[in-house]
Design a protein around this motif. Structure first.
Motif, PDB file in Angstrom:
ATOM      1  N   GLY A  86     -11.485  87.985  -5.979  1.00 20.83           N
ATOM      2  CA  GLY A  86     -11.863  86.449  -6.497  1.00 20.83           C
ATOM      3  C   GLY A  86     -11.097  85.883  -7.849  1.00 20.83           C
ATOM      4  N   LEU A  87     -10.813  86.977  -8.470  1.00 17.85           N
ATOM      5  CA  LEU A  87      -9.811  86.365  -9.549  1.00 17.85           C
ATOM      6  C   LEU A  87      -8.352  85.793  -9.256  1.00 17.85           C
ATOM      7  CD1 LEU A  87      -8.993  86.423 -12.786  1.00 17.85           C
ATOM      8  CD2 LEU A  87      -8.130  88.853 -12.285  1.00 17.85           C
ATOM      9  N   LEU A  88      -7.934  86.565  -8.164  1.00 17.55           N
ATOM     10  CA  LEU A  88      -6.590  85.734  -7.831  1.00 17.55           C
ATOM     11  C   LEU A  88      -6.812  84.550  -7.218  1.00 17.55           C
ATOM     12  CD1 LEU A  88      -5.458  89.250  -6.130  1.00 17.55           C
ATOM     13  CD2 LEU A  88      -4.788  88.096  -8.293  1.00 17.55           C
ATOM     14  N   VAL A  89      -8.078  84.364  -6.329  1.00 24.07           N
ATOM     15  CA  VAL A  89      -8.094  82.881  -5.964  1.00 24.07           C
ATOM     16  C   VAL A  89      -8.567  82.077  -6.573  1.00 24.07           C
ATOM     17  CG1 VAL A  89      -9.843  81.791  -4.381  1.00 24.07           C
ATOM     18  CG2 VAL A  89      -9.051  84.065  -3.419  1.00 24.07           C
ATOM     19  N   ALA A  90      -9.334  82.433  -7.893  1.00 24.39           N
ATOM     20  CA  ALA A  90      -9.464  81.420  -8.939  1.00 24.39           C
ATOM     21  C   ALA A  90      -8.202  81.041  -9.421  1.00 24.39           C
ATOM     22  CB  ALA A  90     -10.830  82.039  -9.731  1.00 24.39           C
ATOM     23  N   LEU A  91      -7.289  82.033  -9.631  1.00 21.98           N
ATOM     24  CA  LEU A  91      -5.980  81.836 -10.351  1.00 21.98           C
ATOM     25  C   LEU A  91      -5.055  80.645  -9.609  1.00 21.98           C
ATOM     26  CD1 LEU A  91      -4.002  82.783 -12.552  1.00 21.98           C
ATOM     27  CD2 LEU A  91      -3.415  84.571 -10.989  1.00 21.98           C
ATOM     28  N   LEU A  92      -5.384  80.724  -8.200  1.00 28.90           N
ATOM     29  CA  LEU A  92      -4.183  79.724  -7.356  1.00 28.90           C
ATOM     30  C   LEU A  92      -5.169  78.408  -7.118  1.00 28.90           C
ATOM     31  CD1 LEU A  92      -2.603  82.735  -5.096  1.00 28.90           C
ATOM     32  CD2 LEU A  92      -1.471  81.042  -6.561  1.00 28.90           C
ATOM     33  N   ASP A  93      -6.432  78.528  -7.106  1.00 23.87           N
ATOM     34  CA  ASP A  93      -7.204  77.176  -6.624  1.00 23.87           C
ATOM     35  C   ASP A  93      -6.657  76.092  -7.595  1.00 23.87           C
ATOM     36  OD1 ASP A  93      -8.402  78.388  -4.755  1.00 23.87           O
ATOM     37  OD2 ASP A  93     -10.199  78.602  -5.525  1.00 23.87           O
ATOM     38  N   ALA A  94      -6.539  76.367  -9.190  1.00 25.94           N
ATOM     39  CA  ALA A  94      -6.328  75.036  -9.740  1.00 25.94           C
ATOM     40  C   ALA A  94      -4.859  74.839  -9.433  1.00 25.94           C
ATOM     41  CB  ALA A  94      -6.361  75.711 -11.219  1.00 25.94           C
ATOM     42  N   TRP A  95      -3.880  75.552  -9.194  1.00 21.40           N
ATOM     43  CA  TRP A  95      -2.552  74.897  -8.552  1.00 21.40           C
ATOM     44  C   TRP A  95      -2.849  74.308  -7.415  1.00 21.40           C
ATOM     45  CZ3 TRP A  95       0.629  77.056  -4.295  1.00 21.40           C
ATOM     46  CH2 TRP A  95       1.573  76.427  -4.351  1.00 21.40           C
ATOM     47  N   LYS A  96      -3.576  74.976  -6.436  1.00 25.74           N
ATOM     48  CA  LYS A  96      -3.563  74.527  -4.999  1.00 25.74           C
ATOM     49  C   LYS A  96      -4.254  72.912  -5.174  1.00 25.74           C
ATOM     50  CE  LYS A  96      -7.276  74.895  -2.690  1.00 25.74           C
ATOM     51  NZ  LYS A  96      -8.339  75.366  -2.082  1.00 25.74           N
ATOM     52  N   ASP A  97      -5.338  72.743  -5.837  1.00 28.34           N
ATOM     53  CA  ASP A  97      -6.058  71.687  -5.799  1.00 28.34           C
ATOM     54  C   ASP A  97      -4.995  70.674  -6.587  1.00 28.34           C
ATOM     55  OD1 ASP A  97      -8.229  72.650  -5.011  1.00 28.34           O
ATOM     56  OD2 ASP A  97      -9.151  73.085  -6.896  1.00 28.34           O
ATOM     57  N   ALA A  98      -4.305  70.841  -7.567  1.00 21.92           N
ATOM     58  CA  ALA A  98      -3.384  69.782  -8.305  1.00 21.92           C
ATOM     59  C   ALA A  98      -2.464  69.581  -7.206  1.00 21.92           C
ATOM     60  CB  ALA A  98      -2.702  70.603  -9.536  1.00 21.92           C
ATOM     61  N   THR A  99      -1.779  70.297  -6.548  1.00 20.15           N
ATOM     62  CA  THR A  99      -0.882  70.175  -5.361  1.00 20.15           C
ATOM     63  C   THR A  99      -1.397  69.275  -4.465  1.00 20.15           C
ATOM     64  OG1 THR A  99       0.337  72.097  -5.942  1.00 20.15           O
ATOM     65  CG2 THR A  99       0.810  70.940  -3.871  1.00 20.15           C
ATOM     66  N   ALA A 100      -2.520  69.432  -3.875  1.00 20.57           N
ATOM     67  CA  ALA A 100      -3.251  68.694  -2.997  1.00 20.57           C
ATOM     68  C   ALA A 100      -3.504  67.296  -3.421  1.00 20.57           C
ATOM     69  CB  ALA A 100      -4.567  69.439  -2.291  1.00 20.57           C
ATOM     70  N   VAL A 156      -9.446  84.624   1.809  1.00 19.99           N
ATOM     71  CA  VAL A 156      -8.274  84.071   1.999  1.00 19.99           C
ATOM     72  C   VAL A 156      -8.236  83.015   3.090  1.00 19.99           C
ATOM     73  CG1 VAL A 156      -5.756  84.278   2.120  1.00 19.99           C
ATOM     74  CG2 VAL A 156      -7.223  85.766   0.779  1.00 19.99           C
ATOM     75  N   ALA A 157      -8.758  83.166   4.308  1.00 19.74           N
ATOM     76  CA  ALA A 157      -8.919  82.422   5.373  1.00 19.74           C
ATOM     77  C   ALA A 157      -9.534  81.056   5.056  1.00 19.74           C
ATOM     78  CB  ALA A 157      -9.598  82.965   6.582  1.00 19.74           C
ATOM     79  N   ALA A 158     -10.815  81.184   4.203  1.00 18.11           N
ATOM     80  CA  ALA A 158     -11.079  79.990   3.676  1.00 18.11           C
ATOM     81  C   ALA A 158     -10.148  79.188   2.961  1.00 18.11           C
ATOM     82  CB  ALA A 158     -12.453  80.444   2.897  1.00 18.11           C
ATOM     83  N   ARG A 159      -9.388  79.627   2.308  1.00 24.21           N
ATOM     84  CA  ARG A 159      -8.556  78.740   1.476  1.00 24.21           C
ATOM     85  C   ARG A 159      -7.506  78.146   2.425  1.00 24.21           C
ATOM     86  NH1 ARG A 159      -4.884  80.346  -1.572  1.00 24.21           N
ATOM     87  NH2 ARG A 159      -5.447  78.935  -3.331  1.00 24.21           N
TER      88      ARG A 159
END
Length: 231
Positions: A86-100, A156-159
């Motif tokens: 959960g921590l790792l997903v949250a860590l990457l979500d901000a970058w993913k959302d900004a990139t999208a 991770v599949a949901a991401r």
């Protein structure tokens, strides 16, 4: 000034230049303070995890080590994120959302399909954001972590599903008109090709030029559209 109390909390206290005189006034004041503390705790943990995972990889960033680096307890981490992934997903979500968001804006502003595909390649394979290269490596590590830990696979599949849908939403006209399944299928193939090309380029930069990557993406889009039209 004397203050009445209800349990442990004073019924009259000064906040932002005025006195809070009843429990209903105090509750939102306390809630805002607690929310701010929770946000600060979350940010401390994310910053500690970002630095540690970039340096040691996911396996080397234990819950206890991340919590200690953030000057917090492991209980604080579990309370914020549930578990390590959960921590790792949250860590990457901000970058993913900004990139999208950047890709979607580029798609809307681009006048040609090649410009759109170049944006997709550039932002996913060679992101301009600070530390972008490290973020891409973390995405690879998260994928490996999910492969080795079945309990993390659905998260991770949901991401990946979210990434496919976001890209499909930005692909009007790239696939067969009025066929959402077609656009999401094309998004799956584009993401797979970008990831594969990026992995090769990371090991041998001269093997995968920007021009080759965009040409490959263009060929995929054109071939997919022709196949769907014949179906």
């Amino acid at each position: 000034m004397a203050t009445a109390t209800l349990g442990l909390y004073p019924l009259s206290r000064r906040c932002n230049g005025r006195y809070l005189d009843n429990e209903r006034d105090i509750t939102p004041w306390m809630a805002r303070t607690q929310e701010q503390r929770r946000a600060e705790t979350r940010q401390q943990l994310l910053e500690a995890a970002r630095d540690m995972v970039a340096e040691r990889g996911i396996a080397g960033a234990s819950v206890d080590a991340v919590a200690e680096a953030a000057n917090l307890t492991s209980g604080a981490l579990y309370g914020q994120f549930g578990r390590k992934e959960g921590l790792l997903v949250a860590l990457l979500d901000a970058w993913k959302d900004a990139t999208a968001s950047v890709i979607a804006a580029d798609f809307e502003a681009s006048s040609s399909r090649d410009d759109q595909l170049a944006s997709l390649w550039r932002n996913l394979a060679d992101p301009p954001a600070d530390g972008g290269d490290a973020w891409v490596l973390l995405e690879h590590e998260l994928w490996l972590y999910a492969c080795r830990h079945p309990g993390a696979r659905s998260t991770v599949a949901a991401r990946y599903e979210d990434a496919r849908r976001s890209l499909a939403d930005a692909l009007p006209g790239a696939a067969v008109a009025d066929d959402p399944a077609s656009e999401e299928g094309l998004a799956s193939l584009l993401i797979a090709l970008v990831i594969g090309l990026e992995m090769q380029r990371r090991l041998d930069p001269d093997a995968i030029s920007d021009e080759l990557a965009v040409a490959g993406l263009r060929t995929l889009v054109d071939a997919f559209a022709r196949t769907r039209e014949r179906a």
